[in-house]
Design an enzyme around this catalytic site. Structure first.
Site, PDB file in Angstrom:
ATOM      1  N   GLY A 114       0.839  -1.195   0.000  1.00  0.00           N
ATOM      2  CA  GLY A 114       0.000   0.000   0.000  1.00  0.00           C
ATOM      3  C   GLY A 114       0.871   1.241   0.000  1.00  0.00           C
ATOM      4  CB  CYS A 115       0.323   4.667  -1.259  1.00  0.00           C
ATOM      5  SG  CYS A 115      -1.355   4.978  -0.664  1.00  0.00           S
ATOM      6  CE1 TYR A 116      -1.566   8.434   3.568  1.00  0.00           C
ATOM      7  CE2 TYR A 116      -3.271   6.907   2.843  1.00  0.00           C
ATOM      8  CZ  TYR A 116      -2.829   8.209   3.050  1.00  0.00           C
ATOM      9  OH  TYR A 116      -3.654   9.266   2.748  1.00  0.00           O
ATOM     10  N   PRO A 117       1.544   2.345   3.799  1.00  0.00           N
ATOM     11  CG  PRO A 117       0.313   0.375   4.038  1.00  0.00           C
ATOM     12  CD  PRO A 117       0.282   1.710   3.358  1.00  0.00           C
ATOM     13  CB  SER A 118       5.309   2.252   0.550  1.00  0.00           C
ATOM     14  OG  SER A 118       4.694   1.265  -0.244  1.00  0.00           O
TER      15      SER A 118
END
Length: 310
Positions: A114-118
């Site tokens: 995911g973008c935030y988890p990255s």
């Protein structure tokens, strides 16, 4: 002979950006379905099983359906850009810097982060692994993203209503991104995730505030910074950023597309508090750029081929 790639969901934001990064690359031959066949199960089944690689740019349920359409004996290898399989068994988490490039290169099923988890995982996982931060600390992550991360619906909403300055969401907590943050960082508790959308088309800032003086066994700011610098040393995509001019980080509405990620460690003068910050493009390393990086590795190519990097 070119490698055949089918993007299931090619008309969406992520699919379009992946196609743009692959355009003109002689290594790949794109498998495409005409508009009236994109939702036809038989046509999709044929395309999925006839490709060397399938990239799923679909909602979660549709991604699961696509995987079910693949013949168990088919040699097609899959990159799923949805959140359907991020903590599922049998799938390799597609963050090469964290799980290892060889693991991604040899995988049959890769789930895109995911973008935030990255951003969160890039900051926290190396520090927890090194024992510089305790795995049982209740981490908090505050983040803002450009509205393109919400797909066509949110893009239309923001561009139609220019009065929106900030859109906080996941206010009921328990967002689907939390599980991969916890699992990939090896945390005892799910992090408290506070995301929001701002009126910029692309770009993302992910911040993890740390009251070091209150965290048992936490290392100092210099040790955290040195660990991240060493962990990503030599990476062409993730790097420790320079001290910003004027002491400010700025997310601009005019931000150009980028597939890189920049990390920062900001410390209080007395070292009692630290702010870990990741800046990335939610459509780049947060989505399409990560998918292309994974595809490159799986196809035995340079991981940066076709990427947009400084």
């Amino acid at each position: 002979m070119p490698t055949r790639v089918f993007i299931d969901g090619a008309a969406g934001t992520t699919g379009l950006e992946i196609a743009d990064r692959l355009a003109g690359r002689a290594e790949f031959e794109m498998v495409a379905l005409a508009g009236d066949r994109r939702k036809d199960s038989a046509a999709r089944r044929e395309a999925l099983n006839g490709a060397d690689f399938a990239v799923l740019c679909l909602p979660d349920d549709a991604a699961r359906e696509a995987v079910a359409l693949i013949d168990p004996a088919s040699p097609v290898r899959v990159i799923d850009a949805s959140s359907a399989h991020r903590v599922s068994g049998g799938w390799t988490y597609g963050f090469p810097e964290i799980v290892g490039r060889d693991a991604v290169a040899g995988a049959a099923r890769v789930t895109n982060p995911g973008c935030y988890p990255s951003g969160f995982i890039a900051l926290v996982a190396p520090l927890v692994r090194a024992g510089l931060l305790p795995a049982d600390w209740p981490f908090t992550v505050n983040a803002v993203s450009g509205y393109s991360g919400g797909g066509k619906g949110l893009i239309e909403r923001f561009e139609a209503d220019r009065d929106i300055a900030w859109r906080g969401y996941a206010l009921g907590l328990g967002h689907k991104h939390v599980a991969e943050m916890q699992v990939l960082c090896g945390l005892a508790h799910p992090p408290l995730f506070a995301p929001a959308v701002v009126p910029a088309h692309r770009g993302m800032v992910v911040e993890v505030p740390l009251p070091l003086a209150a965290i048992p066994g936490a290392a100092g700011a210099d040790a955290l910074r040195d660990c991240l610098a060493a962990f990503y040393d030599g990476s062409p995509i993730v790097r420790l950023g320079d001290t910003p001019e004027g002491g400010e980080l700025v997310l601009r509405q005019s931000r150009a597309p980028s597939d890189g990620m920049e990390l920062h460690v900001f410390a209080a003068p007395d070292g009692s508090q630290v702010r870990l910050v990741a800046m990335l493009d939610n459509l780049g390393k947060g989505a399409s750029g990560a998918a292309v990086q994974n595809l490159n590795l799986m196809a035995g190519l340079s991981e940066t081929a076709g990427l947009q990097l400084p």
